[in-house]
Design an enzyme around this catalytic site. Structure first.
Site, PDB file in Angstrom:
ATOM      1  N   ASP A  67       0.774  -1.040   0.069  1.00 23.94           N
ATOM      2  CA  ASP A  67      -0.097  -0.124   0.103  1.00 23.94           C
ATOM      3  C   ASP A  67       0.931   1.208   0.094  1.00 23.94           C
ATOM      4  OD1 ASP A  67       1.057  -0.171   2.603  1.00 23.94           O
ATOM      5  OD2 ASP A  67      -1.008  -0.243   3.396  1.00 23.94           O
ATOM      6  N   ASN A 136      -7.696  -0.108  13.811  1.00 22.35           N
ATOM      7  CA  ASN A 136      -8.975  -0.323  13.634  1.00 22.35           C
ATOM      8  C   ASN A 136      -9.231  -1.801  12.791  1.00 22.35           C
ATOM      9  OD1 ASN A 136      -7.697   0.160  11.193  1.00 22.35           O
ATOM     10  ND2 ASN A 136      -8.783   1.856  10.478  1.00 22.35           N
ATOM     11  N   HIS A 138      -7.712  -2.711  10.031  1.00 23.41           N
ATOM     12  CA  HIS A 138      -7.346  -2.637   8.584  1.00 23.41           C
ATOM     13  C   HIS A 138      -6.133  -3.537   7.982  1.00 23.41           C
ATOM     14  CE1 HIS A 138      -4.636   1.215   8.648  1.00 23.41           C
ATOM     15  NE2 HIS A 138      -3.819   0.079   9.041  1.00 23.41           N
ATOM     16  N   GLU A 143      -9.676  -0.177   4.691  1.00 24.43           N
ATOM     17  CA  GLU A 143     -10.388   0.110   5.773  1.00 24.43           C
ATOM     18  C   GLU A 143     -11.734  -0.375   6.244  1.00 24.43           C
ATOM     19  OE1 GLU A 143      -8.389   1.812   7.560  1.00 24.43           O
ATOM     20  OE2 GLU A 143      -7.942   3.847   6.670  1.00 24.43           O
TER      21      GLU A 143
HETATM   22  C1  GLP Z   1      -0.564   1.244   8.386  1.00 23.21           C
HETATM   23  C2  GLP Z   1      -0.332   0.649   7.037  1.00 23.21           C
HETATM   24  C3  GLP Z   1      -0.512  -1.093   7.024  1.00 23.21           C
HETATM   25  C4  GLP Z   1       0.172  -1.554   8.437  1.00 23.21           C
HETATM   26  C5  GLP Z   1      -0.724  -1.022   9.551  1.00 23.21           C
HETATM   27  C6  GLP Z   1      -0.203  -1.186  10.850  1.00 23.21           C
HETATM   28  O1  GLP Z   1      -1.327   2.393   8.254  1.00 23.21           O
HETATM   29  N1  GLP Z   1      -1.351   1.009   5.924  1.00 23.21           N
HETATM   30  O2  GLP Z   1      -0.094  -1.629   6.113  1.00 23.21           O
HETATM   31  O3  GLP Z   1       0.236  -2.838   8.505  1.00 23.21           O
HETATM   32  O4  GLP Z   1      -1.052   0.417   9.460  1.00 23.21           O
HETATM   33  O5  GLP Z   1       1.172  -0.718  11.227  1.00 23.21           O
HETATM   34  P1  GLP Z   1       2.312  -0.849  12.382  1.00 23.21           P
HETATM   35  O6  GLP Z   1       2.705  -2.146  12.037  1.00 23.21           O
HETATM   36  O7  GLP Z   1       3.027   0.394  12.373  1.00 23.21           O
HETATM   37  O8  GLP Z   1       1.354  -1.284  13.531  1.00 23.21           O
END
Ligand code: GLP
Length: 241
Positions: A67, A136, A138, A143
């Site tokens: 992403d 949340n 996702h 989302e």
């Molecule tokens: C982000 C990304 C995701 C990621 C998630 C968790 O916003 N879009 O791809 O896996 O949130 O992030 P983190 O590993 O920093 O908790």
């Protein structure tokens, strides 16, 4: 779906790195999709170290970025591009043709989506996806409320994602939309590892594993994946019944 719990982030990360290496060893032309964020940092570092130490034959593999933040340029250290190139692609010395990431600055984002979908199709699908989980629920930028049958798409970011996302950026950054590989691609992938660590992820992990499958918590789709593994450390597993 299977759930595997590890004593800490280090052992969890080593297990993820091992699966990545095994996958490429078994299938040198593997297509690997990687999330960015804080969770994959150590798994990715250990993977690079292992791949280099063991002279893993990596030149035929394809790497996809899961992403990207729309409107954030690749040189911004909060971008997914920056994370993946600095943590994985450059240290492995990959060739440009082995790498496919979204350009969040593209004028026509629908072309970005079509290109990613074509790359996935032309390479025979995704072999291994390593994804994190948002606060949340996702996955990538899929989302809450996202249809489960979407391929790559652009999406309005959820309020939580916008707030939590600030942690990646050196200064306050306007975040409105994301571009992401969709959950239909996740369902089509041969193997998916959803990784999470730390106490702050315990509540969303509990909901992901123990709630009914619903697109309000997109990660619950993991329950229906034929070869999905939720890999968590003890802290993230602490609320599981
Ligand atoms: C982000 C990304 C995701 C990621 C998630 C968790 O916003 N879009 O791809 O896996 O949130 O992030 P983190 O590993 O920093 O908790």
């Amino acid at each position: 779906m299977e759930t595997k719990t590890y004593p800490d982030y280090e052992t969890l990360s080593a297990a993820v790195a091992q699966i990545m290496c095994d996958n490429i060893r078994q299938k040198p032309t593997a297509v690997i999709c990687l999330a960015s964020g804080h969770t994959p940092l150590l798994p990715c570092r250990l993977f690079v170290q292992k791949a280099n130490d063991e002279h893993l034959h990596i030149s035929e593999a394809t790497f996809l970025g899961l992403d990207e933040w729309v409107g954030v340029p690749p040189e911004n250290e909060g971008s997914c591009h920056y994370f993946l190139y600095n943590t994985v692609f450059n240290p492995l010395g990959l060739q440009a043709g082995q790498i496919h990431v979204f350009n969040g600055m593209a004028e026509d984002l629908s072309i970005e989506c079509e290109t990613m979908d074509d790359v996935i199709e032309n390479n025979g699908g995704i072999d291994l996806m390593i994804v994190g989980i948002g606060m949340n629920g996702h996955i990538g930028f899929n989302e809450p409320g996202v249809p489960f049958n979407h391929l790559s798409h652009v999406i309005e970011l959820d309020k939580t994602t916008i707030e939590v996302g600030q942690k990646y950026f050196p200064a306050a950054t306007t975040l409105t939309k994301g571009i992401t590989i969709g959950l239909q691609h996740l369902m089509n992938a041969n193997k998916v590892l959803l990784i999470a660590n730390g106490e702050k992820k315990a509540a969303i992990i509990q909901q992901t594993i123990e709630s009914e499958v619903s697109n309000q918590i997109p990660a619950t789709i993991m329950q229906t994946h034929k070869n999905g593994i939720i890999m968590i450390d003890a802290a993230a597993s602490s609320l599981l019944s």
